[in-house]
Design a protein around this motif. Sequence first.
Motif, short mmCIF file in Angstrom:
data_model
loop_
_atom_site.label_atom_id
_atom_site.label_comp_id
_atom_site.label_asym_id
_atom_site.label_seq_id
_atom_site.Cartn_x
_atom_site.Cartn_y
_atom_site.Cartn_z
N ALA A 165 -11.56 1.66 -11.41
CA ALA A 165 -10.48 2.53 -10.96
C ALA A 165 -10.74 3.07 -9.55
CB ALA A 165 -10.31 3.70 -11.92
N VAL A 166 -12.03 3.14 -9.20
CA VAL A 166 -12.40 3.63 -7.88
C VAL A 166 -12.40 2.49 -6.86
CG1 VAL A 166 -14.23 4.71 -6.51
CG2 VAL A 166 -13.78 5.51 -8.83
N ALA A 167 -13.13 1.44 -7.19
CA ALA A 167 -13.26 0.30 -6.27
C ALA A 167 -11.91 -0.34 -5.97
CB ALA A 167 -14.20 -0.74 -6.87
N GLY A 168 -11.04 -0.42 -6.98
CA GLY A 168 -9.74 -1.05 -6.80
C GLY A 168 -8.89 -0.38 -5.74
N TYR A 169 -9.03 0.92 -5.62
CA TYR A 169 -8.22 1.67 -4.65
C TYR A 169 -8.59 1.29 -3.22
CZ TYR A 169 -5.80 5.56 -2.42
OH TYR A 169 -4.95 6.30 -1.64
N TYR A 170 -9.86 0.99 -3.00
CA TYR A 170 -10.34 0.69 -1.65
C TYR A 170 -10.52 -0.80 -1.40
CZ TYR A 170 -11.23 5.70 -1.63
OH TYR A 170 -11.06 7.06 -1.70
N THR A 171 -9.87 -1.61 -2.22
CA THR A 171 -9.98 -3.06 -2.09
C THR A 171 -8.66 -3.68 -1.63
OG1 THR A 171 -11.67 -3.14 -3.82
CG2 THR A 171 -10.51 -5.19 -3.34
N ALA A 172 -8.76 -4.62 -0.71
CA ALA A 172 -7.57 -5.29 -0.17
C ALA A 172 -7.02 -6.29 -1.20
CB ALA A 172 -7.95 -6.03 1.11
N PRO A 173 -5.77 -6.72 -1.03
CA PRO A 173 -5.17 -7.69 -1.95
C PRO A 173 -5.99 -8.97 -2.10
CG PRO A 173 -3.47 -6.71 -0.60
CD PRO A 173 -4.78 -6.23 -0.05
N ASN A 174 -6.75 -9.33 -1.05
CA ASN A 174 -7.57 -10.56 -1.13
C ASN A 174 -8.88 -10.35 -1.87
OD1 ASN A 174 -9.14 -9.13 0.66
ND2 ASN A 174 -8.93 -10.55 2.37
N GLY A 175 -9.09 -9.14 -2.39
CA GLY A 175 -10.30 -8.87 -3.17
C GLY A 175 -11.47 -8.34 -2.37
N GLN A 176 -11.31 -8.19 -1.07
CA GLN A 176 -12.41 -7.69 -0.23
C GLN A 176 -12.42 -6.16 -0.21
OE1 GLN A 176 -12.21 -8.18 4.12
NE2 GLN A 176 -14.28 -9.01 4.03
N ASP B 71 1.24 0.12 -13.25
CA ASP B 71 1.66 0.05 -11.85
C ASP B 71 2.05 1.43 -11.33
OD1 ASP B 71 1.21 -2.62 -11.66
OD2 ASP B 71 3.30 -3.23 -11.92
N LYS B 72 2.40 2.32 -12.24
CA LYS B 72 2.83 3.66 -11.84
C LYS B 72 1.65 4.63 -11.74
CE LYS B 72 7.25 3.02 -14.22
NZ LYS B 72 8.06 3.41 -15.41
N SER B 73 0.49 4.21 -12.23
CA SER B 73 -0.63 5.16 -12.27
C SER B 73 -1.92 4.64 -11.65
CB SER B 73 -0.91 5.56 -13.73
OG SER B 73 -1.40 4.45 -14.48
N ARG B 74 -1.87 3.47 -11.01
CA ARG B 74 -3.08 2.89 -10.43
C ARG B 74 -3.63 3.70 -9.26
NH1 ARG B 74 -3.20 -2.62 -6.96
NH2 ARG B 74 -5.38 -2.53 -6.33
N GLY B 75 -2.74 4.33 -8.52
CA GLY B 75 -3.13 5.09 -7.35
C GLY B 75 -1.96 5.16 -6.39
N ILE B 76 -2.12 5.94 -5.32
CA ILE B 76 -1.06 6.10 -4.34
C ILE B 76 -1.62 5.80 -2.96
CG2 ILE B 76 0.60 7.73 -3.33
CD1 ILE B 76 0.37 9.31 -6.01
N ARG B 77 -1.03 4.81 -2.31
CA ARG B 77 -1.52 4.39 -0.99
C ARG B 77 -0.34 4.32 -0.02
NH1 ARG B 77 -4.15 -1.23 -1.12
NH2 ARG B 77 -5.84 -0.22 -2.26
N LEU B 78 -0.19 5.36 0.77
CA LEU B 78 0.96 5.46 1.67
C LEU B 78 0.54 5.65 3.12
CD1 LEU B 78 3.06 8.00 -0.42
CD2 LEU B 78 3.27 5.50 -0.45
#
Length: 435
Positions: free
Chosen positions: A124-135, A380-387
Amino acid sequence: MKKSLTAITLAACALVVPLSSHAQTEIQWWHSMGGALGEWVNDLAKDFNATQKDYKVVPTFKGSYDESMTAAIAAFRSGNAPHILQVFEVGTATMMASKSAIVPVGEVMKKAGVTFDSNDYVPAVAGYYTAPNGQMLSFPFNSSTTVFHYNKDALKAAGVDNVPTTWPEVALAAAKLKANGHKCPFTTSWVSWTQLESFSAWHNVEFASKGNGMKGLDTRLTFNTPLHVRHIENLANMSKQGLFVYKGRGNAADATFVSGECAMTTGSSALYGNIKRNAKFASGIGALPYYPDVPGAPQNTVIGGASLWVMSGKKADEYKGVAQFFAHLSKADEAAKSHQRTGYLPLTKASYELTEKSNFYKQNPGTDVSVTQMIRKTTDKSRGIRLGNFVQIRAINDEELEQVWAGKKSAKDALDTAVKRGNEQLERFQKANKG
C-alpha cells in the motif's frame, strides 16, 4: 637543521595523505521533521554514518514541507540542490512531472549495485510511489495514515465507556465531554486529508475521478457528493455547539491534543511518538470514525507522510552513498525501530513481521491500527490520491472549510466552490504537463 625540517615535512605528509585518501563523501539530506521526529532523523543519519567511513549523510531541517519543496526547486535551478529531498505525499504528482530534476530511486539502487526489490516494501505504501511501468520513483521513507487519537482519562471522567468508532458516537462522546467541562472535546489536524481525502477512501467513494488521479492527468475533483456535504454539515453543527473546535491548518491541532486541551482528534498515526514522549495522560489510538449506514465502509485509509526523492545532477559516487543509506534504512531491524519509535507505517514487510513477533503491538495497544487500516483490500476509489497542484488544492479546501466553521458558508456552497477552484488547478497542471 635541514634533516630536521625534512623529517617534519615527511611526518606532516604522513598525516595528510591517509586523511585525504579517506575523505568522506557528504550526502546532503533536506527534510521537514521538527521536534521528536527531527531527533529521529538526526539519529538515523548518525547511526548510518557510524556503520561505514566512506559517506556522511548530513540532515538539514528546511522548514515545513511546503517550504522545503520551494527551497529545493530554487536550489535545483541554481545547481545547488541536495542529494535527497523529503517531499510530502501531496507533492508526488509534481515531483513525478519534474523528470529532469529527479532520478528514480529504482534506477539509483540498480546503478549502485545495491540489492533492491520493490516487492519487499509494504504494498500500500510502495504502490503509491511507483510509476505505471513498475519502477519505484521515490523511497517510501515516512508513511503515515489518519487515525483517531483519544484521551483515555478524559473519556473515563466524562462517563464515556466505549471508544467511539462511528461519527455519531464521536458526537455523543463530545457532548459528554463538554458537559463534564471540557472546552475542546474534539478537534482535527490536516482537515483536507482527514475529513475529505481519507474520509472518501474510508467510505469507498472517490475524492477525484480517474481513480483519484492515478489513471491520468485529466482527473477532476468529486468531493461535493451528498455524503461529503452531510459530513461537513455534521462537523459544522458540532462546531456551533462547541463539540468540535477548529485549531488551524496543517498539524496545528496536534499540540492541543498532546497538551490535554483537546480530548479527541483525528490526525496522523505519526503523532504517536510525540504523545508517548510528552503527554501527561493515558492515551489510545482507534480507527478513523465512519458512518455505519454507508455501504462499503469502512474500506481503507490513504497514505500520508512523505518519501525521499533523489535529485539529479550528482556524481556517481554520491549516488552510491545515497543507495547505501536507503539500503540501511530498509534493514528489517532498522525499519522496525523507526516504526515503533514514530508511529509511521512499517517500511517493509519484514519490519512489520519483526515488530509483530516482538509483541510490540500487544504491549502497545493501538499501534497496529495504522497498519491494519492500510492493508485492507483496496479499490480504485481507495488506493490513494495523486493529483497535480495538490498543495494548492489543499489550501483551497482549508480556505473554504474555514468559511464553514466560521458560519459564513453552508457545507454545500463551500464544497462546491472548493471543487470548482480545485478543478481550475487541475486543468492548469494538465495543460502544463501535456508533453
